[in-house]
Design a protein around this motif. Structure first.
Motif, PDB file in Angstrom:
ATOM      1  N   THR A   1       8.526 -11.734  -0.916  1.00 62.36           N
ATOM      2  CA  THR A   1       7.365 -10.853  -1.016  1.00 62.36           C
ATOM      3  C   THR A   1       7.782  -9.454  -1.450  1.00 62.36           C
ATOM      4  N   ALA A   2       8.876  -8.956  -0.882  1.00 64.54           N
ATOM      5  CA  ALA A   2       9.350  -7.615  -1.236  1.00 64.54           C
ATOM      6  C   ALA A   2       9.695  -7.533  -2.715  1.00 64.54           C
ATOM      7  N   ALA A   3      10.359  -8.578  -3.222  1.00 58.36           N
ATOM      8  CA  ALA A   3      10.705  -8.584  -4.644  1.00 58.36           C
ATOM      9  C   ALA A   3       9.443  -8.626  -5.500  1.00 58.36           C
ATOM     10  N   PHE A   4       8.469  -9.392  -5.045  1.00 60.28           N
ATOM     11  CA  PHE A   4       7.205  -9.481  -5.785  1.00 60.28           C
ATOM     12  C   PHE A   4       6.492  -8.126  -5.824  1.00 60.28           C
ATOM     13  N   VAL A   5       6.433  -7.449  -4.687  1.00 60.16           N
ATOM     14  CA  VAL A   5       5.742  -6.161  -4.610  1.00 60.16           C
ATOM     15  C   VAL A   5       6.434  -5.125  -5.480  1.00 60.16           C
ATOM     16  N   ALA A   6       7.763  -5.076  -5.414  1.00 58.85           N
ATOM     17  CA  ALA A   6       8.493  -4.112  -6.235  1.00 58.85           C
ATOM     18  C   ALA A   6       8.339  -4.430  -7.715  1.00 58.85           C
ATOM     19  N   THR A   7       8.328  -5.722  -8.050  1.00 63.30           N
ATOM     20  CA  THR A   7       8.104  -6.122  -9.442  1.00 63.30           C
ATOM     21  C   THR A   7       6.722  -5.689  -9.916  1.00 63.30           C
ATOM     22  N   ALA A   8       5.745  -5.869  -9.044  1.00 64.31           N
ATOM     23  CA  ALA A   8       4.383  -5.446  -9.387  1.00 64.31           C
ATOM     24  C   ALA A   8       4.319  -3.945  -9.656  1.00 64.31           C
ATOM     25  N   MET A   9       5.112  -3.186  -8.913  1.00 72.22           N
ATOM     26  CA  MET A   9       5.118  -1.736  -9.134  1.00 72.22           C
ATOM     27  C   MET A   9       5.669  -1.412 -10.512  1.00 72.22           C
TER      28      MET A   9
ATOM     29  N   ARG B   1      10.957   4.815   0.723  1.00 68.69           N
ATOM     30  CA  ARG B   1      11.855   4.429   1.829  1.00 68.69           C
ATOM     31  C   ARG B   1      11.055   3.874   2.996  1.00 68.69           C
ATOM     32  N   GLU B   2       9.891   4.444   3.246  1.00 68.95           N
ATOM     33  CA  GLU B   2       9.032   3.922   4.309  1.00 68.95           C
ATOM     34  C   GLU B   2       8.583   2.508   3.995  1.00 68.95           C
ATOM     35  N   ALA B   3       8.267   2.244   2.721  1.00 65.81           N
ATOM     36  CA  ALA B   3       7.865   0.896   2.320  1.00 65.81           C
ATOM     37  C   ALA B   3       9.002  -0.102   2.513  1.00 65.81           C
ATOM     38  N   ILE B   4      10.214   0.318   2.178  1.00 70.88           N
ATOM     39  CA  ILE B   4      11.376  -0.570   2.332  1.00 70.88           C
ATOM     40  C   ILE B   4      11.570  -0.953   3.789  1.00 70.88           C
TER      41      ILE B   4
ATOM     42  N   PHE C   1      14.889  -1.227  -3.708  1.00 72.23           N
ATOM     43  CA  PHE C   1      14.529  -2.554  -3.210  1.00 72.23           C
ATOM     44  C   PHE C   1      15.632  -3.563  -3.512  1.00 72.23           C
ATOM     45  N   ALA C   2      16.157  -3.509  -4.723  1.00 70.38           N
ATOM     46  CA  ALA C   2      17.197  -4.459  -5.112  1.00 70.38           C
ATOM     47  C   ALA C   2      18.412  -4.325  -4.211  1.00 70.38           C
ATOM     48  N   ALA C   3      18.782  -3.093  -3.864  1.00 72.66           N
ATOM     49  CA  ALA C   3      19.928  -2.881  -2.982  1.00 72.66           C
ATOM     50  C   ALA C   3      19.682  -3.497  -1.613  1.00 72.66           C
ATOM     51  N   ARG C   4      18.454  -3.424  -1.133  1.00 72.02           N
ATOM     52  CA  ARG C   4      18.115  -3.994   0.177  1.00 72.02           C
ATOM     53  C   ARG C   4      18.074  -5.522   0.124  1.00 72.02           C
ATOM     54  N   LEU C   5      17.654  -6.072  -1.026  1.00 70.20           N
ATOM     55  CA  LEU C   5      17.483  -7.521  -1.151  1.00 70.20           C
ATOM     56  C   LEU C   5      18.735  -8.238  -1.618  1.00 70.20           C
ATOM     57  N   ASP C   6      19.745  -7.508  -2.031  1.00 67.89           N
ATOM     58  CA  ASP C   6      20.917  -8.125  -2.654  1.00 67.89           C
ATOM     59  C   ASP C   6      21.599  -9.129  -1.741  1.00 67.89           C
ATOM     60  N   ALA C   7      21.541  -8.882  -0.422  1.00 67.11           N
ATOM     61  CA  ALA C   7      22.207  -9.795   0.513  1.00 67.11           C
ATOM     62  C   ALA C   7      21.542 -11.160   0.550  1.00 67.11           C
ATOM     63  N   GLY C   8      20.356 -11.265   0.024  1.00 65.66           N
ATOM     64  CA  GLY C   8      19.658 -12.544   0.038  1.00 65.66           C
ATOM     65  C   GLY C   8      20.068 -13.484  -1.076  1.00 65.66           C
ATOM     66  N   GLY C   9      20.998 -13.077  -1.924  1.00 67.03           N
ATOM     67  CA  GLY C   9      21.449 -13.934  -3.003  1.00 67.03           C
ATOM     68  C   GLY C   9      20.682 -13.714  -4.277  1.00 67.03           C
ATOM     69  N   PRO C  10      21.162 -14.289  -5.402  1.00 71.15           N
ATOM     70  CA  PRO C  10      20.552 -14.037  -6.714  1.00 71.15           C
ATOM     71  C   PRO C  10      19.113 -14.515  -6.819  1.00 71.15           C
ATOM     72  N   ASP C  11      18.752 -15.612  -6.136  1.00 70.19           N
ATOM     73  CA  ASP C  11      17.379 -16.104  -6.235  1.00 70.19           C
ATOM     74  C   ASP C  11      16.385 -15.084  -5.687  1.00 70.19           C
ATOM     75  N   ALA C  12      16.785 -14.317  -4.669  1.00 70.66           N
ATOM     76  CA  ALA C  12      15.875 -13.349  -4.064  1.00 70.66           C
ATOM     77  C   ALA C  12      15.686 -12.120  -4.930  1.00 70.66           C
ATOM     78  N   VAL C  13      16.751 -11.726  -5.607  1.00 67.90           N
ATOM     79  CA  VAL C  13      16.712 -10.448  -6.312  1.00 67.90           C
ATOM     80  C   VAL C  13      16.508 -10.606  -7.814  1.00 67.90           C
TER      81      VAL C  13
ATOM     82  N   ILE D   1       0.835  -1.202   0.000  1.00 65.12           N
ATOM     83  CA  ILE D   1       0.000   0.000   0.000  1.00 65.12           C
ATOM     84  C   ILE D   1       0.866   1.247   0.000  1.00 65.12           C
ATOM     85  N   LEU D   2       1.964   1.220   0.727  1.00 67.13           N
ATOM     86  CA  LEU D   2       2.855   2.378   0.759  1.00 67.13           C
ATOM     87  C   LEU D   2       3.448   2.658  -0.625  1.00 67.13           C
ATOM     88  N   LEU D   3       3.784   1.610  -1.362  1.00 66.64           N
ATOM     89  CA  LEU D   3       4.291   1.827  -2.715  1.00 66.64           C
ATOM     90  C   LEU D   3       3.208   2.401  -3.628  1.00 66.64           C
TER      91      LEU D   3
END
Length: 941
Positions: free
Chosen positions: A460-468, A449-452, A488-500, A428-430
């Protein structure tokens, strides 16, 4: 009240004064009607008037002012006021009248008669016996007659509809008995009030009373009443109150600088109306229901919200319509906005919020539009409504489409008040960031930034950002989506390639589609494929490989294979991305099986991610592109027209990439159909400048070039086609099947006499088509290459084009190749062969619906048949056109002069001359005179 006789009055009675009661605005004509009756009363004849109006319209003020004027004119004035609380008191109104008539001092020199108390004349309870009734009625009449014998009498009864039954009987009893007495009776009544007693209004007022219907004050009087300057504000105040004086008085007490009259209301007015409606069954509840539902009120919803059966609801609505509290319409509403606001203001906050939530639920269950449900949810504050979140989000989506982002912000802010999971709050924030971006672009990054900060699940975060990214597809919106995805990608990068990976994939596509220059380096994504084992990631990998193959124009077979792998799963997001969809449909147009699979993937029941795009639009557009490629122009145009109409209704034809592509396709297919008026109308609706930042603008530029070339503007058409080519080359697009601009630029160059440019373009087009390898693309390029050649090589290229296209589904491309081959064969003197070729061309083009092409093939066929019949009369077999042009050339006319004289293009003149040279066995025009002379001598011999 008795006054001295005015000797200046011609009637021997007091003259009628002309002054008006202070503070009574805009009622001069109504008072004139009443004072106009004074003369008849002064002459000794009873008259009457009935003042009718809505609640608060000023009936009492009119009666009071009329009484003052009557008193000044020498009338004995007795005014009674009926009250709802005294309706059950016998003789209440009659007592007031008697007291007014019997407590008046006599005139100078007149004896003082005994004035009995009203109770002596009217009992406290209805007389029981007939004799008692007659005595009481006679006593009342005696008082009125006695007063009238002393001078003219003014009897005024305010709110006669509320009078007690016995008083009504008294008035009805005297009415025909005072006809020859100087009596004026003025009654006021609420409009539409149903008389339920034994006495009718006409029985009290007489058969022909002067009826005065009160209307609201005009804008000028409203300004005076409110003590404001005339103008727009005064007009708005009149509109929300209807000029009703009572409502205006309540509004005046609340006037503050900068106030919006449309939002004003008074809890006091609401309370008064609620109390007054209590005498009608279920009316108070129905009144509140109408106020709550507002413009969404319908009979069934009103009854449900009020909690009454339909019969009771209808009775209450009927009553309120008659008293002008509700409008007389199929969808009842309160007559004035101020009244609605007042009814709502009178409701306790908790009661109102709960009722608004119930109204929202009823509307939702009835299938109302989300934004209409959302309007009620906005008022249902401080109440938990879990089901409302999705409705509010959908309402916000629609509001952005309709160009009202401020309302979308309100919907989303209301959704954030609910108890939400971190995932939903982030989404919703996005969405709120996007809505706020349209109102205040600087506030959007803070929302992102608030959404992040609410990321608690990487997938889920990757899905939401993709939807945007999928939702925001054009201009500044696309940049917002890409920038947000980067965070979002910068925040998710630590999760490995499958996450981002899914997010990076969509970001890459969005970047490629929104840039005017070359897209990002594809190798950056290739390096991340190795560690990916997720099937969805592999599916995306195949899609990106297919796209890279298409963009490079490398191999149709490889692109089709990769697309097939990408379509093997059930995830449509990749194909919903506008840039990907645009190129994928162009590449798959010649693959029926994969096109069907693509349409199945796209034809889902859910709404597309892109809020600009109607449900099912992508599948419809994909089918239209496939039909167009196959030559079924009419069916393709039907698909495009329905979609363009929907995009027009949403107002996004110039903003959405898919809408622009659809409009461009409709323009192109309309040109092939010969519907130039349709094509022009579509083009005129598009803001051409607004589309330039979109990748699909390239196709629009190509379509406009084709339209201009077909409608007598070849120079402008040529520039558009060349401009399309320059943009695609700058974008790194080498796929020849996206917009075959070279083929049509070459043909336009021929029409302009630029044979060298035409040959160069045809050669480049053929090289690109051979590299790509698809039959439709290759056959079209071969046709163009054959057009620019006049020798045997041209015929060979056209014959090859027919062979290549004969085994494909591209019926229109085949018809074009057959037409050009037949024309060339006829020009080369192969009339019999040309007739067969052109006959097939005419049938095929007619089947496709391509009227201009069918017309050209038919004309060439007639010429071929004519040349075949006249060839025996001409030793060299020249056609009539060839002979005419050759003869003019032999007389010294230039190709340009011949073209102008015969209304032909220079290219056509050149082709006919070439055919004549070949048939005459000469090499140029210097030999024409001798060759034609020799032919004529042989003919003469």
């Amino acid at each position: 009240m008795h006054t001295e006789v005015n000797p200046e009055s011609p009637f021997g009675r007091p003259s009628v004064p002309k002054r008006r009661a202070a503070g009574l605005l805009g009622r001069d004509s109504e008072l004139d009607t009443i004072t106009g009756l004074f003369r008849a009363a002064l002459h000794g004849r009873a008259v009457s008037a009935v003042v009718v109006g809505e609640f608060g319209m000023g009936k009492s003020s009119i009666l009071t002012a009329a009484g003052e004027l009557a008193e000044a004119a020498g009338f004995t004035v007795a005014i009674a006021t009926a009250s709802r609380l005294e309706t059950h008191l016998t003789g209440g109104v009659g007592r007031q009248l008697v007291e007014g008539l019997t407590h008046v001092p006599p005139g100078p020199g007149s004896p003082r008669p005994r004035t009995p108390h009203a109770a002596e004349i009217l009992p406290d309870h209805p007389p029981r016996t007939e004799q008692e009734q007659t005595e009481a009625l006679d006593a009342f009449f005696h008082i009125v007659r006695h007063a009238a014998e002393q001078g003219p009498v003014f009897l005024g009864i305010d709110n006669i509809h509320l009078a007690d039954p016995w008083s009504m009987r008294c008035l009805a009893y005297i009415r025909h008995r005072v006809e020859q007495l100087p009596v004026l009776v003025v009654l006021t009544s609420l409009i539409g009030h149903l008389q339920t007693g034994e006495v009718a209004l006409l029985e009290m007022s007489g058969c022909t009373p002067a009826t005065i219907l009160l209307h609201g004050l005009g804008a000028r009087h409203v300004a005076d009443f409110l003590r404001v300057s005339p103008g727009r504000f005064a007009e708005e105040c009149r509109e929300v109150t209807g000029g009703n004086p009572f409502l205006l008085g309540a509004l005046r007490r609340r006037l503050v600088p900068g106030m919006d009259p449309d939002t004003a209301g008074s809890a006091m007015i609401g309370e008064v109306l609620r109390v007054r409606m209590h005498e009608y069954t279920a009316a108070p509840k129905m009144l509140e229901a109408v106020a709550i539902l507002g413009e969404d009120a319908s009979f069934d919803l009103l009854a449900q919200l009020a909690g009454v059966d339909e019969s009771t609801a209808l009775e209450a609505i009927d009553t309120m319509v008659r008293v002008r509290l509700l409008t007389d319409s199929h969808r009842p509403s309160l007559t004035y906005r101020f009244v609605r606001n007042s009814v709502l203001a009178d409701m306790p906050l908790a009661t109102r919020a709960v009722t608004q939530s119930r109204a929202a639920r009823l509307l939702h269950d009835a299938g109302a539009a989300p934004e209409r449900v959302g309007v009620h949810l906005l008022e249902a504050t401080a109440i938990r409504i879990p089901w409302a979140v999705d409705v509010l989000r959908l309402a916000a989506r629609h509001s952005v489409v309709e160009g009202d982002p401020e309302l979308a912000v309100r919907f989303l802010a209301r959704a954030l008040e609910e108890r939400l999971s971190e995932r939903k709050r982030m989404a919703i924030l996005l969405q709120l960031a996007h809505a706020e971006f349209h109102c205040d672009p600087d506030s959007a990054p803070a929302r992102v930034r608030e959404a992040i900060d609410h990321i608690d699940d990487r997938e889920t975060a990757a899905f939401v950002a993709t939807a945007m990214i999928l939702s925001l597809c054009c201009g500044p919106d696309a940049r917002l989506a890409i920038n947000s995805a980067g965070q979002f990608a910068a925040r998710l990068d630590a999760g490995g390639p499958d996450a981002v990976w899914p997010l990076l994939c969509m970001t890459y596509l969005a970047e490629a589609g929104s840039r005017l220059g070359p897209p990002p380096d594809f190798r950056d994504f290739e390096r991340q494929w190795a560690p990916l084992n997720d099937p969805a990631a592999q599916q995306s990998r195949s899609g990106l490989l297919a796209l890279d193959t298409v963009r490079g124009g490398k191999s149709s077979a490889n692109a089709v294979r990769h697309f097939g792998e990408a379509l093997s799963g059930e995830q449509p997001e990749l194909f919903e991305q506008p840039y990907f969809f645009t190129l994928a449909t162009a590449a798959l147009a010649d693959e029926p099986a994969l096109t069907d699979k693509l349409c199945q993937v796209l034809d889902t029941k859910r709404l597309p991610w892109d809020f600009h795009v109607p449900k099912g639009a992508l599948a419809t557009l994909a089918r239209g592109i496939a039909l167009q490629a196959g030559g079924d122009l009419v069916r393709a145009s039907v698909h495009y027209e329905s979609l363009v109409r929907q995009f027009d209704e949403r107002g996004v034809t110039s903003r959405c990439p898919i809408a622009v592509l659809c409009a461009a396709r409709l323009i192109e297919v309309s040109v092939d159909l010969g519907r130039h008026d349709v094509a022009k109308a579509v083009l005129d609706k598009i803001d051409f400048g607004a589309t330039q930042a979109l990748f699909t603008h390239n196709y629009l530029l190509y379509a406009r070039g084709r339209l201009r070339a077909a409608t007598g503007e070849p120079e402008l058409g040529y520039e558009d086609l060349r401009g399309c080519g320059r943009r695609l080359e700058h974008h790194g697009m080498r796929f020849p099947g996206f917009a075959p601009w070279r083929a049509h630029a070459a043909r336009t160059a021929l029409a302009l006499g630029r044979t060298d440019a035409a040959a160069r373009l045809a050669e480049e087009d053929l090289e690109a088509a051979e590299r790509w390898g698809a039959p439709r693309i290759l056959g079209g390029a071969l046709t163009t290459a054959g057009l620019v050649r006049e020798d045997e090589e041209g015929e060979r290229l056209l014959t090859k084009a027919v062979d290549v296209l004969g085994g494909s589904t591209a019926k229109l491309a085949l018809a074009e190749a057959l037409t050009e081959l037949g024309v060339l064969q006829a020009r080369h003197g192969q009339a019999e062969k040309a007739i067969g070729t052109l006959r097939a061309a005419a049938e095929s083009s007619k089947h496709c619906g391509a009227r201009p092409l069918a017309r050209r093939a038919a004309e060439a066929l007639r010429e071929a048949r004519t040349s075949l019949t006249t060839a025996k009369d001409n030793e060299h077999g020249l056609t009539k056109q060839e002979y005419r042009i050759a003869l003019m050339a032999s007389q010294g006319l230039t190709n340009r002069e011949i073209a102008e004289a015969l209304h032909l293009t220079r290219r056509t003149v050149e082709l006919h001359l070439s055919g004549a040279y070949r048939k005459l066995g000469i090499t140029g025009r210097t030999e024409l005179c001798s060759a034609l002379g020799r032919s004529q001598r042989v003919d003469a011999d």
